[in-house]
Design a protein around this motif. Structure first.
Motif, mmCIF file in Angstrom:
data_model
loop_
_atom_site.group_PDB
_atom_site.id
_atom_site.type_symbol
_atom_site.label_atom_id
_atom_site.label_comp_id
_atom_site.label_asym_id
_atom_site.label_seq_id
_atom_site.Cartn_x
_atom_site.Cartn_y
_atom_site.Cartn_z
ATOM 1 N N ASP A 205 0.818 -1.209 0.248
ATOM 2 C CA ASP A 205 -0.091 0.354 -0.105
ATOM 3 C C ASP A 205 1.153 1.029 -0.071
ATOM 4 O O ASP A 205 1.904 0.785 0.697
ATOM 5 N N SER B 273 0.584 4.022 1.035
ATOM 6 C CA SER B 273 -0.349 4.690 1.871
ATOM 7 C C SER B 273 0.420 3.931 3.654
ATOM 8 O O SER B 273 0.493 3.069 3.770
ATOM 9 N N ALA C 209 -2.310 3.138 5.880
ATOM 10 C CA ALA C 209 -3.438 1.777 6.469
ATOM 11 C C ALA C 209 -1.763 1.036 6.227
ATOM 12 O O ALA C 209 -2.195 -0.030 7.342
ATOM 13 N N ASP D 73 -3.419 -2.992 -1.768
ATOM 14 C CA ASP D 73 -4.225 -1.731 -1.946
ATOM 15 C C ASP D 73 -4.727 -1.402 -3.652
ATOM 16 O O ASP D 73 -3.768 -2.585 -4.644
ATOM 17 N N ILE E 129 -7.689 -4.207 -0.776
ATOM 18 C CA ILE E 129 -7.683 -2.901 0.051
ATOM 19 C C ILE E 129 -8.038 -1.399 -0.796
ATOM 20 O O ILE E 129 -7.015 -0.928 -1.612
ATOM 21 N N SER E 130 -9.150 -1.092 -0.461
ATOM 22 C CA SER E 130 -8.986 0.854 -0.956
ATOM 23 C C SER E 130 -10.465 1.056 -0.722
ATOM 24 O O SER E 130 -11.060 0.725 0.388
ATOM 25 N N LYS F 14 -11.042 1.363 3.236
ATOM 26 C CA LYS F 14 -11.264 1.872 3.590
ATOM 27 C C LYS F 14 -11.367 2.560 3.970
ATOM 28 O O LYS F 14 -12.756 3.701 3.668
#
Length: 273
Positions: free
Chosen positions: A12, A14, A17, A60, A88-89, A111
């Motif tokens: 990811d 981020s 995250a 992600d 994931i998003s 998220k």
């Protein structure tokens, strides 16, 4: 009992995250040895997947370089083909959802999620990779072999035994080790319904699933009446076994998992109402 190490990839861009995911993983470090690779882009994710066999990948959908679906598509050419993949998003449109499902992704985390959400997925993986003793009951050697193949291709781990008749099955079940029985309906001497009744007299906890080519409400209602856990219409797939196991073990249904009722008459009645 020796548990194998769990290798996890967190991909990811981020940092927040990644931190949340790592906090969720940390909950399980006292129970298992866990190795985590953290990366912030798609190309690095693919490098890790090629280098080592990853067990769980949190990926992600929107990353620089290669995006999530591209990373998951590339997975089939790596050491991590059987990886439990969690996309994931902050959102998931239908196109991405269909793509991820076709690529064999397991679950989706929206998220912002919490460490508890992540911890639950790791716990599910640990449950899936526990070994479940299962007994296949079928008078046809060919059908037993086919059923064994389907079980071996499931995400769950089974210790598989076979019985060619109801009498042989009851002898095997006397050991008390089996968690699940997959029994054919049509068998000489004692049919699957009668066998299920005898198994229920032994234990209320064993999962009993009836295999049949017929799809009759009458047969299913009789099966439900004697306490059978569910019905598998032949031919069935490893995904059907995964669904059955999620229900048997009361695990949450994954986003990209196959959804099916354990009895098709329930499905028909739901549609009719």
């Amino acid at each position: 009992m020796l548990h194998k190490m769990i290798r996890i990839l967190v991909a990811d861009d981020s940092g927040i995250a990644r931190e949340v995911i790592n906090n969720g993983i940390a909950v399980h470090r006292s129970k298992r040895y866990i190795e985590v690779d953290n990366v912030d882009n798609g190309r690095s994710a693919v490098e890790v997947l090629k280098k080592k066999q990853i067990d769980i990948a949190f990926i992600d959908i929107n990353m620089p370089g290669l995006n999530g679906p591209e990373v998951i598509a590339a997975m089939s050419e790596t050491k991590s083909t059987d990886c439990l993949t969690v996309a994931i998003s902050s959102g998931l449109d239908e196109r991405n959802a269909n793509t991820l499902q076709q690529l064999g992704a397991y679950h989706f985390l929206k998220k912002p999620f919490t460490p508890e959400d992540v911890s639950e997925i790791v716990a599910t993986y640990m449950t899936m990779t526990t070994t479940y003793p299962i007994l296949i009951v079928d008078d046809s050697g060919t059908m037993r072999k086919l059923t064994r193949k389907v079980l071996e291709a499931s995400r769950f781990d089974f210790e598989i035994s076979e019985a060619d008749s109801a009498h042989a099955a009851l002898r095997a079940l006397a050991s008390g080790k089996f968690r699940i029985v997959l029994t054919d309906f049509h068998m000489p001497d004692v049919d699957g319904i009668e066998l299920a009744g005898s198994i229920r007299d032994l234990s209320s906890k064993i999962g009993i699933y009836m295999m049949s080519t017929n799809d009759t409400s009458y047969l299913e209602r009789s099966a439900a009446f004697v306490g059978i856990s569910g019905f598998l219409k032949k031919p069935f797939t490893p995904q059907d076994i995964d669904t059955l196991m999620h229900q048997f073990l009361e695990l949450d249904t994954p986003k990209f998992g196959k959804v099916r009722n354990m009895f098709s008459f329930m499905e028909r009645e739901r549609k009719a109402s």
